[in-house]
Structure formats: structure tokens, C-alpha cells
Design an enzyme around this catalytic site. Structure first.
Site, PDB file in Angstrom:
ATOM      1  CD  GLU A 178      -2.713  -1.424   2.532  1.00  0.00           C
ATOM      2  OE1 GLU A 178      -2.153  -1.442   2.718  1.00  0.00           O
ATOM      3  OE2 GLU A 178      -3.763  -0.742   2.236  1.00  0.00           O
TER       4      GLU A 178
ATOM      5  CD  GLU B 290      -3.833  -6.418   3.944  1.00  0.00           C
ATOM      6  OE1 GLU B 290      -3.282  -6.970   2.767  1.00  0.00           O
ATOM      7  OE2 GLU B 290      -2.603  -5.714   4.080  1.00  0.00           O
TER       8      GLU B 290
HETATM    9  N1  COA Z   1       4.172  -7.686  12.162  1.00  0.00           N
HETATM   10  C1  COA Z   1       4.454  -7.675  12.829  1.00  0.00           C
HETATM   11  N2  COA Z   1       5.894  -8.581  13.511  1.00  0.00           N
HETATM   12  C2  COA Z   1       5.925  -9.210  11.695  1.00  0.00           C
HETATM   13  C3  COA Z   1       5.652  -8.990  11.150  1.00  0.00           C
HETATM   14  C4  COA Z   1       3.880  -8.321  10.591  1.00  0.00           C
HETATM   15  N3  COA Z   1       3.459  -7.988   9.857  1.00  0.00           N
HETATM   16  N4  COA Z   1       6.152 -10.083  10.075  1.00  0.00           N
HETATM   17  C5  COA Z   1       6.617 -10.641   9.963  1.00  0.00           C
HETATM   18  N5  COA Z   1       7.138 -10.562  11.951  1.00  0.00           N
HETATM   19  C6  COA Z   1       7.552 -10.861  12.799  1.00  0.00           C
HETATM   20  C7  COA Z   1       7.330 -12.280  13.249  1.00  0.00           C
HETATM   21  O1  COA Z   1       6.871 -12.325  14.294  1.00  0.00           O
HETATM   22  C8  COA Z   1       8.729 -13.028  13.406  1.00  0.00           C
HETATM   23  O2  COA Z   1       8.724 -12.333  14.631  1.00  0.00           O
HETATM   24  P1  COA Z   1      10.023 -13.856  15.409  1.00  0.00           P
HETATM   25  O3  COA Z   1      11.083 -13.626  15.130  1.00  0.00           O
HETATM   26  O4  COA Z   1       9.747 -12.714  16.956  1.00  0.00           O
HETATM   27  O5  COA Z   1       8.653 -14.227  15.938  1.00  0.00           O
HETATM   28  C9  COA Z   1       9.566 -12.236  12.209  1.00  0.00           C
HETATM   29  O6  COA Z   1       8.760 -11.179  12.210  1.00  0.00           O
HETATM   30  C10 COA Z   1       9.731 -13.214  11.317  1.00  0.00           C
HETATM   31  O7  COA Z   1       8.696 -13.523  10.710  1.00  0.00           O
HETATM   32  P2  COA Z   1       9.144 -15.066   9.873  1.00  0.00           P
HETATM   33  O8  COA Z   1       7.587 -15.489   9.399  1.00  0.00           O
HETATM   34  O9  COA Z   1       9.650 -15.955  11.386  1.00  0.00           O
HETATM   35  O10 COA Z   1      10.216 -14.639   8.648  1.00  0.00           O
HETATM   36  P3  COA Z   1       9.766 -15.045   7.376  1.00  0.00           P
HETATM   37  O11 COA Z   1      11.138 -14.720   6.392  1.00  0.00           O
HETATM   38  O12 COA Z   1       9.912 -16.712   7.176  1.00  0.00           O
HETATM   39  O13 COA Z   1       8.448 -15.053   6.830  1.00  0.00           O
HETATM   40  C11 COA Z   1       7.067 -13.656   6.260  1.00  0.00           C
HETATM   41  C12 COA Z   1       8.914 -13.162   6.522  1.00  0.00           C
HETATM   42  C13 COA Z   1       7.158 -11.075   6.309  1.00  0.00           C
HETATM   43  C14 COA Z   1       6.904 -13.260   5.087  1.00  0.00           C
HETATM   44  C15 COA Z   1       5.914 -13.466   7.551  1.00  0.00           C
HETATM   45  O14 COA Z   1       6.421 -13.090   8.387  1.00  0.00           O
HETATM   46  C16 COA Z   1       5.014 -13.085   6.420  1.00  0.00           C
HETATM   47  O15 COA Z   1       3.707 -13.243   6.100  1.00  0.00           O
HETATM   48  N6  COA Z   1       4.495 -11.948   7.829  1.00  0.00           N
HETATM   49  C17 COA Z   1       2.755 -11.075   7.491  1.00  0.00           C
HETATM   50  C18 COA Z   1       2.569 -10.948   6.586  1.00  0.00           C
HETATM   51  C19 COA Z   1       1.610 -10.053   6.535  1.00  0.00           C
HETATM   52  O16 COA Z   1       0.308 -10.490   6.906  1.00  0.00           O
HETATM   53  N7  COA Z   1       1.026  -8.318   6.223  1.00  0.00           N
HETATM   54  C20 COA Z   1       0.537  -7.862   6.621  1.00  0.00           C
HETATM   55  C21 COA Z   1      -0.320  -7.352   8.106  1.00  0.00           C
HETATM   56  S1  COA Z   1      -1.502  -6.263   7.909  1.00  0.00           S
END
Ligand code: COA
Length: 709
Positions: free
Chosen positions: A108, A128
């Protein structure tokens, strides 16, 4: 010149302002980032020495979205929409320089910029809905204007990111940077500087006529597809409504409506459940506290003992993840079929387009068969999948102990045996643990990592890393009969069988649980797994047929006829040759009727609520015992186990999150009622009773210090 908070840094290089987001690990748009963006972009726009602004992300990705950890409270100012208004309204070009994850609020943010340049590794998406949310910072308004209504709905509703090439094909980005992305972004900014930016302000840009013409059809198709694929997803329905409204509303109305829907989703059951699972999965994936900080041994080469269905599946799962695997099988009759099955698996993957033929051939070649146990001498981790008998396992482990290199980890895939006893057959009990795969091992994501009392914490840490490496969801559990997953399912299935004795029929029990959201009911699931497995256990372990409590013989009677489920074409249901659809079976109905008569049970009508509650409350009750015994570290681990091991609906957050939504007090009361009515199996667990009395749910247990390692 450099300025900014630690979360966002502004640097000016030759009239190009670089606003860099640095909020590890994923640059989530926390309060500090929003504030930093406001300050740094504002300063860059005011600075006469700046011609254009680039927004970049530090580290492995651009921005992975809003900060989910902030979503359970009102969001602090500045509002992301105000940050985006500043960017979009700027008179100097603002370009997003994208790499790695560009997700949710990250995309966004990029959409509010006047141009987008991506590196080849960028993944762009609006995930989301996977958290029960909708885009909350203009995504529903700007994306359809950029790529069209149908493709935008596609991205918003499926939540899966697309790669840079697909993004370029969709028109989501201006281009993929071949060389230096900053140079490419500077060039794009220079190109835009000469003309009006109005057409690049997606928020206020009019929908083009073809987009407008196609909108009604795209919206109707999206509604129909959500109704069939995601009937439970209020977030997806809300997303469609908000996209529809945003097509011709004023920008400010559109953003207000989107934000209101986003806030409603954050507070709704689906959002709460899915966000809970997001964090529970990440917490479960971490090794236990005792193992944190331990340097886990590197696992590069693996061994598997036994080339039966399970052993083959495990070897396939490991090889598919890129690790070399030696599969030891002493029986020459089984080696050739195993080789053929493994090769056929990877060939089929290539045929279905899931792997390139090259990758499939390489993966198959990673599995080598050994006819001597000495073939496992130089591997780092061995998973034993031999016959489920203590004598056999102890013999195998004694032999493994002799041949395995010092430091190698020895794991058993037993689902029922005591791992401490198996470990005692070796001189390295600290290196022994359980790795309980679920069948089919190459498909099911759950991996119970079973800790025996002597297991070294560093071995658990290595096992957690190994689980991640092979794409499994590893959860550490304690060493007790059935571990966590099966022990709970026994109680769920037990109630299903009692309900059938009392008057329900298997198809009805299954229907109710499928309507609840399970992929299949307990009876169809037993038929799929094979009824003989549990039958043999009941034969071998007399404690499983307790005489001091109610015991249903129904499953034994079915097995006695040689009906073991799908594989024999009959079980609780009938199956057409080669078919998987459970069909009602008159012989089973007769068998049930005869057993009811023998027991003197008069059939009573049983409502759907009772079926659902008896099966699921029994599951929750057993989970409370498991937590009390310390077999699972936290309620979230149990939720993750049930979602990945048994397909418990993710959108309900797992059995214990669901229990909190239902109310632990209500569950304890219902159990107490059944127990008082004579159902000994449903005696409320002491922990559950204590929780009900104190008015706390499973989510409050850790805070209270009532459980913990
Ligand atoms: N907000 C807060 N924390 C987040 C986050 C977010 N949007 N996305 C990831 N994190 C945190 C995780 O909780 C994790 O924290 P920890 O190490 O304390 O457990 C850390 O970041 C690493 O994330 P992880 O998922 O373990 O790493 P990854 O490399 O396997 O995957 C992503 C990275 C970004 C693909 C995955 O974390 C993800 O899908 N995040 C959500 C994305 C999302 O839905 N965004 C829209 C939000 S409205």
C-alpha cells in the site's frame, strides 16, 4: 546529510532523497516507522536541494506490512493514511524501490508512491485476508485503479504474493531493475519530473472506462467464488464490499469506509483467530527456552531406517527439501519397490508441474538406498521408521549407536512407544528424541518433536531447525503415550463412538464436524488412516481397553470383520473400488443396532449441538490435562498441532483459541454435567476447573504462570 529516527533514515545523495526504513526483522510499519516516514518524507519534500524521493527498505525486504503486534489496540498516530496522503500529494516524484517482501501495508505504501521499481527477488502481495483482515491503507482503492478490478480482487482475496515478473505483467510495477535499483529509480523519477503527476496519484485517479465496465462482472464473480471457497470468511466479503464502494466514492469516503471495515475485522472472531495462529506458529517453531542459545548441530545429510510407507515418505520429504538421504532397508524385497515409489513420486511432481523435470530428477537422486546399516555411518541425523515394536526399535537403536558417527542425532518415528526406553538401548540417550511425522509424511506439515527426559536441549534446537529446513511445522512435545496429537484425538473419537452407540449414526457425526470446519469427520478420518492401526494397539496395550470405564466395542467389531477402512474398501463406511467418498453401509448400521441391543441402550435423538460439543469439549479437556502435565509448552502449540496435523479450521484459531471464544466456563459446566450424568471420561480436568473458577481462558495461562517450562 542524514536525519531521522533509528526506524527510518533520510539521506540525500545528489538531489535524490533516500528514505530508508530500518525496522528489523521485516520492516513492519510500526508506530515508529509511520512517524519516521512522516518526518523524513516531509523534510525531503521541503528541502530545495531535493528533486525526488526514493523509499527503500533496509535488510532482506522492503516492508512486510503493518505491525500485527499493534493490531490488538487502537493504532497510535500518525495514521498510515496521512503518511500516504503526504507521499501521494507530493509535487516531487516519490518512487518506491522494492525488494524481498512487499506485503500488506508495504504494498500500500508502494501504491501511494508515483512509481515503483522492483528487484527480481521482490514478492508483492496483500496477504491481509490470511490474517482475517482486509487492506487498511488504501489498497482496496488504489490497486483496482492500477491493475484493474478483477486482478485486484484476485490479489486481495487470495492473499498470495506474486513475483516481480508477474507484478510487471500485471502493471503493478514500472519495471524490474536489471542493475542498480537506485539508479533505475532515479531514472524513473527524472522521467516523471517533467510532467504532471496527477495520473500517477492512484488514490484520486478516475477509474478508466474499461475498468469501470468490467467492474460489476468482476465483483459478482468474486462474490460467487468466496461463497463457495471461503464461506466462513467475513473478511473476504468485507473486502469485496469495500472495493465496490471505493470504485466511485470520494477518496476520503473510500478510505474511511475501508478503515472502518479493517477495524471491524481486527476485532472480529476470524481476525482474532488468524492473528493468534500467526503468532502461535512462530512461537511453536522456536526451540524450547532451555535450548535457546544452544548452537544446534548442522544437519546436512540424513538417514532413514525402514523403507515402508512411512520411511519412504520421510525420505521423500527430506530429499525434496534438498538434503541427501540414505534410506536403509535390510529386506531386499522392499528395496526395489521403495526405489520405484520414490522415483515415481518425483516423476509425478514433475508431470504435475510442481517441480521442473530437472529438479525432480535431482531430488530423486538425493535418496540412495543402503542394504547395510553401516551405510548410515556418516550422516548427521537418522530417523528410524521400522516396525512399531519395542524389541525391534531397541535392536535398531543399539545397532545405530554402533554405526552412527559421534554427535549424530538418532530419532524415532514411533507414535506410541516410550522414547526414554528406546534411548536407553544406546550409549547416547542425550542424542535421542522422537520425530513423529504424520502420514503421508511427504504431505502433512506437522512434525511432533518429542523430548525424552535425557534429550539434550541442543538436539531439540537442531530438530526445530531441521523441521523448518524441510518445510514442516515442528512442535516440541513431551514423551507420553500418544504424545499430544494422538492423545487428544483418542478422546474426540471416543465420544464419536459413544454418540453412535447412543443413537447418532457415523455419517451424522461426521457431517456435524465437517460443518464445524473439519476437513473430514472422525469416522471418515479413521477409515482413511486405517482402523487396524488403533486396533492392533488395543490388542497389544490392555490399558487401552479399560474395564473400569465405559468402552465402546464398535471399532473392534468393525475390525474383526476385516474392514479396515478405505484400503479394504470398507470400514465405518463403504467405498467404491478406488473411491474415497464415504458411502453409508447397511452392514455397519446392522452391526451398530446389534451392539445397541446388546448394551440395552435405547436409541435417543441426538442434536447437532451435542455431537459437536461432546467431541470437541472432550478434545479441549484432554488438552488441559496435557498442559497440566507439561507435555505441551503452551496452548498455542496445541492449536498449531491441531491445525497442521488434523486440519482443525485455522479460521477458528485451533481448539484452544476456539475454547476461549466459547468460554472455558461453559465448557467446564457442560463436561461437569455429562460427568455427573455418569460419563467418567468427561470429568473436567483439574486445570480446566481451576480456569473456569478463576474466569481465565487458555490465552491467560502463561501470564498467570499456571503453565510453563
Ligand atoms: N508485523 C509484526 N511482526 C511481524 C510481521 C508483521 N507484519 N511479519 C513478520 N513479523 C515478525 C514475526 O512475528 C517474526 O517474529 P519473531 O522472530 O519474534 O517470531 C519475525 O517477524 C520474522 O517473521 P517470520 O515469519 O518468522 O519470517 P519469514 O522470513 O519466515 O517470513 C514474512 C517473513 C514477512 C513472509 C512473514 O512473516 C509474513 O507473512 N508476515 C505477515 C505479512 C502480512 O500478513 N502482512 C500484512 C499485515 S496486515
Amino acid at each position: 546529510m542524514k536525519m531521522g529516527s533509528s526506524a527510518v533514515v533520510l539521506e540525500i545523495r545528489a538531489r535524490s532523497a533516500h528514505v530508508r526504513i530500518a525496522n528489523p526483522p521485516v520492516n513492519a510499519l510500526s508506530h515508529a516507522v509511520r512517524a519516521g516516514l512522516m518526518d523524513c518524507v516531509g523534510a525531503a519534500l521541503r528541502d530545495p536541494a531535493v528533486d525526488h524521493v526514493l523509499i527503500l527498505g533496509e535488510g532482506r525486504g522492503f516492508v512486510a506490512g503493518g505491525d500485527i503486534a499493534e493490531f490488538d489496540a487502537p493504532l497510535q498516530p500518525p495514521d498510515m493514511n496521512d503518511v500516504l496522503a503526504l507521499i501521494e500529494g507530493a509535487s516531487k516524484p516519490v518512487i518506491a524501490v522494492l525488494h524481498g517482501n512487499v506485503l500488506g501495508g508495504g504494498l500500500e505504501l508502494a501504491l501511494a508512491c508515483h512509481g515503483r521499481v522492483a528487484q527480481a527477488n521482490a514478492r508483492l502481495g496483500l496477504p491481509e485476508v490470511s490474517l482475517g483482515l482486509i487492506p487498511g491503507a488504501g489498497g482496496t482503492r488504489r490497486l483496482p485503479r492500477l491493475i484493474g478490478v478483477a486482478p485486484a480482487l484476485g490479489m486481495i482475496l487470495d492473499g498470495k504474493p506474486v513475483g516481480a515478473e508477474a507484478a510487471a505483467a500485471l502493471g503493478l510495477i514500472d519495471g524490474i531493475a536489471e542493475g542498480d535499483p537506485v539508479a533505475a529509480a532515479d531514472a524513473l523519477a527524472a522521467e516523471l519530473a517533467g510532467s504532471s503527476l496527477a495520473g500517477r496519484r492512484l488514490g484520486s485517479r478516475a477509474l478508466d472506462p474499461t475498468q469501470a465496465n468490467d467492474a460489476a462482472e468482476a465483483l459478482a464473480a468474486a462474490r460467487a467464488s468466496v461463497a463457495t471457497q471461503f464461506p466462513w470468511s467475513a473478511a473476504r466479503r468485507a473486502a469485496i464490499d469495500v472495493v465496490a464502494h471505493g470504485l466511485d466514492a470520494d477518496l476520503s469516503d473510500a478510505l474511511a469506509r475501508e478503515r472502518a471495515a479493517f477495524d471491524a475485522c481486527r476485532a472480529a472472531p476470524e481476525g482474532r483467530a488468524l492473528m493468534h495462529v500467526f503468532f502461535a506458529e512462530r512461537a511453536a517453531a522456536k526451540p524450547p527456552v532451555a535450548a535457546q542459545g544452544a548452537a544446534p548441530a548442522e544437519i546436512a545429510r540424513c538417514g532413514v531406517v525402514g523403507a515402508g510407507t512411512m520411511g519412504r515418505g520421510i525420505a521423500i520429504a527430506i530429499a525434496a527439501a534438498g538434503l541427501d538421504t540414505v534410506l536403509f532397508e535390510s529386506d531386499p524385497q522392499r528395496r526395489q519397490p521403495a526405489r520405484a515409489a520414490i522415483d515415481a513420486h518425483f516423476a509425478a511432481q514433475a508431470q504435475r508441474g510442481r517441480m521442473t523435470p530437472d529438479a525432480a530428477a535431482r531430488a530423486a537422486a538425493r535418496v540412495s538406498l543402503a542394504d547395510e546399516i553401516g551405510g548410515l555411518g556418516d550422516v548427521d541425523l537418522i530417523v528410524e521408521a521400522a516396525f512399531e515394536s519395542m524389541a525391534v526399535k531397541r535392536e535398531v537403536f543399539a545397532a545405530l549407536d554402533r554405526v552412527a558417527r559421534p554427535g549424530a542425532i538418532l530419532a524415532t518415528n514411533t507414535s506410541t512407544l516410550d522414547i526414554a526406553e528406546i534411548a536407553r538401548a544406546t550409549r547416547r540417550p542425550g542424542q535421542v528424541l522422537g520425530l513423529h511425522f504424520f502420514s503421508p509424511a511427504q504431505v502433512m506439515r506437522l512434525l511432533e518433536i518429542v523430548r525424552a527426559p535425557a534429550t539434550d536441549p541442543a538436539v531439540l534446537a537442531a530438530a526445530s531447525a531441521f523441521a523448518r529446513r524441510i518445510g514442516k511445522t515442528g512442535v516440541v512435545v513431551g514423551n507420553a503415550f500418544g504424545f499430544v496429537a494422538n492423545r487428544m484425538i483418542f478422546e474426540y473419537q471416543r465420544q464419536g463412538e459413544f454418540l453412535v452407540e447412543e443413537g447418532a449414526d457415523p455419517a451424522t457425526v461426521d457431517r456435524v464436524l465437517v460443518e464445524f470446519g473439519m476437513p473430514m469427520g472422525p469416522f471418515a478420518m479413521a477409515d482413511l488412516a486405517g482402523l487396524d492401526v488403533a486396533w492392533r494397539l488395543r490388542e497389544e496395550i490392555p490399558a487401552m481397553r479399560r474395564t473400569d470405564r465405559r468402552y465402546s466395542r464398535l471399532a473392534d467389531l468393525v475390525c474383526a470383520r476385516g474392514w479396515f477402512g478405505q484400503k479394504t474398501g470398507r470400514g465405518w463406511f463403504r467405498y467404491e473400488p478406488g473411491g474415497r467418498r464415504p458411502l453409508p453401509c447397511p452392514d455397519i448400521a446392522a452391526l451398530i443396532a446389534a451392539e445397541r441391543a446388546r448394551l440395552g441402550l435405547s436409541v435417543r435423538p441426538i442434536g447437532d449441538d451435542e455431537i459437536r460439543e461432546r467431541c470437541l469439549f472432550a478434545l479441549v479437556n484432554e488438552a488441559a490435562r496435557i498442559l497440566e502435565e507439561g507435555l505441551a509448552a503452551r496452548p498455542g502449540d496445541i492449536d498449531v498441532i491441531y491445525i497442521h496435523g488434523f486440519g482443525f479450521p485455522r479460521w477458528r484459531g485451533g481448539p484452544l483459541h476456539w475454547a476461549d471464544e466459547v468460554g472455558v466456563g461453559r465448557i467446564a459446566d457442560a463436561l461437569r454435567g455429562w460427568f455427573d450424568g455418569g460419563e467418567a471420561w468427561l470429568e473436567p480436568a483439574p486445570l480446566l476447573t481451576r480456569m473456569a473458577e478463576a474466569g481465565i481462558g487458555f490465552s491467560g495461562l502463561e501470564r498467570k504462570g499456571w503453565i510453563g517450562r
